[in-house]
Design a protein around this motif. Structure first.
Motif, short mmCIF file in Angstrom:
data_model
loop_
_atom_site.label_atom_id
_atom_site.label_comp_id
_atom_site.label_asym_id
_atom_site.label_seq_id
_atom_site.Cartn_x
_atom_site.Cartn_y
_atom_site.Cartn_z
N ASN A 30 0.80 -1.23 0.00
CA ASN A 30 0.00 0.00 0.00
C ASN A 30 0.84 1.28 0.00
N LYS A 33 0.67 2.66 -3.18
CA LYS A 33 -0.65 3.14 -3.62
C LYS A 33 -1.15 4.30 -2.75
N LEU A 34 -0.22 4.99 -2.14
CA LEU A 34 -0.62 6.13 -1.30
C LEU A 34 -1.31 7.18 -2.17
N VAL A 36 -2.54 10.71 -3.78
CA VAL A 36 -1.80 11.93 -4.14
C VAL A 36 -2.56 13.13 -3.61
N HIS A 37 -1.85 14.05 -2.98
CA HIS A 37 -2.48 15.28 -2.48
C HIS A 37 -2.20 16.41 -3.47
N TRP A 44 1.45 28.56 -7.64
CA TRP A 44 2.27 28.98 -8.79
C TRP A 44 2.43 30.50 -8.83
N MET B 1 -3.41 9.90 -12.27
CA MET B 1 -2.51 11.04 -12.09
C MET B 1 -1.90 11.42 -13.45
N PHE B 23 6.59 26.38 -15.64
CA PHE B 23 5.21 26.04 -15.26
C PHE B 23 4.88 24.59 -15.64
N PHE B 26 6.43 22.39 -13.14
CA PHE B 26 5.68 22.50 -11.89
C PHE B 26 4.39 21.68 -11.95
N LYS B 30 4.11 18.75 -9.24
CA LYS B 30 3.69 19.39 -7.99
C LYS B 30 3.02 18.43 -7.02
N ARG B 31 2.32 17.41 -7.54
CA ARG B 31 1.61 16.47 -6.66
C ARG B 31 2.60 15.60 -5.88
N TYR B 34 4.22 18.02 -3.26
CA TYR B 34 3.29 18.44 -2.20
C TYR B 34 2.89 17.26 -1.32
N SER B 35 2.63 16.11 -1.92
CA SER B 35 2.22 14.93 -1.13
C SER B 35 3.30 14.54 -0.14
N TYR B 38 3.42 17.26 2.59
CA TYR B 38 2.21 17.20 3.43
C TYR B 38 2.24 15.98 4.35
N ARG B 39 2.74 14.87 3.83
CA ARG B 39 2.77 13.64 4.63
C ARG B 39 3.81 13.75 5.75
N LEU B 51 6.46 23.61 -0.63
CA LEU B 51 6.29 23.45 -2.07
C LEU B 51 6.85 24.67 -2.82
N ASP B 112 -6.16 -0.34 2.72
CA ASP B 112 -5.68 0.17 1.43
C ASP B 112 -4.79 1.40 1.63
N GLY B 113 -4.41 1.99 0.53
CA GLY B 113 -3.51 3.15 0.57
C GLY B 113 -4.12 4.35 1.27
N GLU B 114 -5.40 4.57 1.05
CA GLU B 114 -6.08 5.71 1.68
C GLU B 114 -6.02 5.61 3.20
N ASP B 117 -2.51 6.13 4.48
CA ASP B 117 -2.16 7.56 4.46
C ASP B 117 -2.71 8.26 5.69
#
Lengths: 231, 176
Positions: A30, A33-34, A36-37, A44, B1, B23, B26, B30-31, B34-35, B38-39, B51, B112-114, B117
């Motif tokens: 997993n 499979k985290l 994505v935020h 920007w 994604m 740009f 970026f 960026k995901r 940022y992820s 944030y984590r 970021l 699961d992944g969610e 997280d």
């Protein structure tokens, strides 16, 4: 469909399922499979502003570096000119300060050879000590050019004293003082450099001759008479 | 994604300070950045600051990158450093008392992944940072220790501690 044959799974199928239920196994699986935020759309704009501000700062940085470099060069040039001025080669004629003159005048006895020996060479960084332990640093000097005239032989030491200008008018050569000669020494000093700092006319018996040969009265600031000491 | 991996041509354009290329880079990365931030921090504002700082540095320092294929790993390292700097005050590495550890019972749940997280972000800041660096991002304990200013043994014990907490948190979350 009903006629289709059934297949028997492997004996260890349950164990395999349980293995996949293991925490570490699920964790490793997993982690790939985290979710994505997604960041804010405003980021920007903030990045662009930051980049613009950095771009504005950069020319000023370059300018300040260049300006400091130029300032350093100018300072180095100024200092090198100062050094060159200090190390100017001495003039051919000695520069004598009023203090030096005073010191020499107070000497009771000296000979020609002594006087020449007392003149420092360029290589000597001579410091003269005055009364009260005051130290004066002399400028580098060189030996003056000595006239091609035959050297005066003075058997005795000479007396140095100020010239009595009043007596010069009425001077008459005394046969008894044939050996006596007058020497005119013109010395100038001060902040403004003259081409001739010390000038001598010597070897005459009549002081009037000395006057006639002197055309630098305005620059003349001192006269001394050298007189052979009588036995 | 919708992720387009940057190619050499895009990198060259970014190096020449072309805004459109910047740009594009970026948007495509960026995901990921940022992820990660944030984590590690579990704070949206701090993660946004990280970021921003990360991309400013990336655009300024990209010419120093020797291998273009290592761009993402290089950006992640910058992000980790910025995140650690931003959350330095939050990270605490208390001495772990083994008697307080939860019992190591059989884990009998699916997740699961969610859910993972969520559980990661609920970890204590110090343990979360060590877990993210070592287990998620693949830094060695030595590298993690250097980045966080801790010893290698602390890094190892914090990972063990984080995994035990995760097991409990996930089971708790599954019961809700």
């Amino acid at each position: 469909m009903k006629s289709l044959p059934e297949h028997k799974p492997r004996e260890n199928s349950w164990e395999k399922i349980m293995e996949k239920k293991d925490f570490d196994f699920q964790l490793n699986e997993n982690l790939k499979k985290l979710p994505v935020h997604v960041p804010s759309d405003l980021v920007w704009e903030r990045i662009e502003k930051e980049l613009e501000s950095q771009r504005r700062i950069f020319p000023w940085k370059a300018f300040s570096i260049a300006a400091s470099f130029v300032a350093f060069l100018l300072l180095a040039l100024y200092l090198s000119k100062q050094d060159a001025r200090m190390e100017d080669p001495p003039k051919s004629i000695s520069q004598v300060t009023s203090e030096n003159l005073l010191l020499e005048n107070t000497n009771d006895q000296f000979t020609k050879s002594d006087s020449l020996a007392s003149i420092p060479l360029d290589s000597q960084n001579l410091e003269l000590q005055k009364k009260g332990n005051r130290i004066m640093k002399r400028m580098p000097e060189s030996l003056p050019v000595i006239s091609s005239r035959p050297s005066i032989s003075m058997n005795n030491q000479a007396i140095v004293k100020g010239l009595d200008l009043g007596s010069r008018e009425n001077h008459s050569i005394n046969p008894a003082d044939r050996e006596e000669t007058y020497h005119s020494v013109a010395i100038s000093w001060g902040l403004n450099r003259k081409k001739i700092l010390m000038k001598t006319n010597f070897g005459v018996q009549d002081p009037a001759v000395l006057i006639s040969t002197t055309n630098e009265k305005s620059e003349l600031q001192a006269r001394i008479k050298l007189k052979r000491k009588k036995q | 994604m919708n992720q387009i991996l940057p190619n050499s041509e895009l990198i060259e354009r970014v190096i020449s300070q072309e805004r459109k290329a910047q740009f594009q880079l970026f948007e495509s990365t960026k995901r990921i950045v940022y992820s990660l931030a944030y984590r590690i921090l579990n704070d949206e504002d701090l993660a946004h600051d990280v970021l921003q700082d990360t991309y400013v540095e990336v655009f300024q320092q990209l010419r120093s990158l020797k291998q273009p294929e290592a761009l993402i790993a290089w950006m992640k390292t910058i992000t980790v450093r910025k995140a650690i700097k931003a959350g330095k005050k939050l990270f605490e590495f208390d001495h772990l008392d083994q008697s307080q550890d939860p019992p190591d019972n059989q884990f009998d749940s699916w997740f699961d992944g969610e859910l993972l997280d969520q559980a990661i972000r609920s970890l204590p800041p110090g343990a979360r940072a060590v877990f993210m660096l070592t287990t998620v991002e693949g830094f060695s304990h030595k590298e993690t220790a250097q980045l966080l200013g801790i010893s290698e043994s602390t890094s190892k014990s914090q990972v063990t501690y984080a995994k035990k907490l995760l097991r409990n948190r996930i089971q708790t979350l599954l019961r809700i």
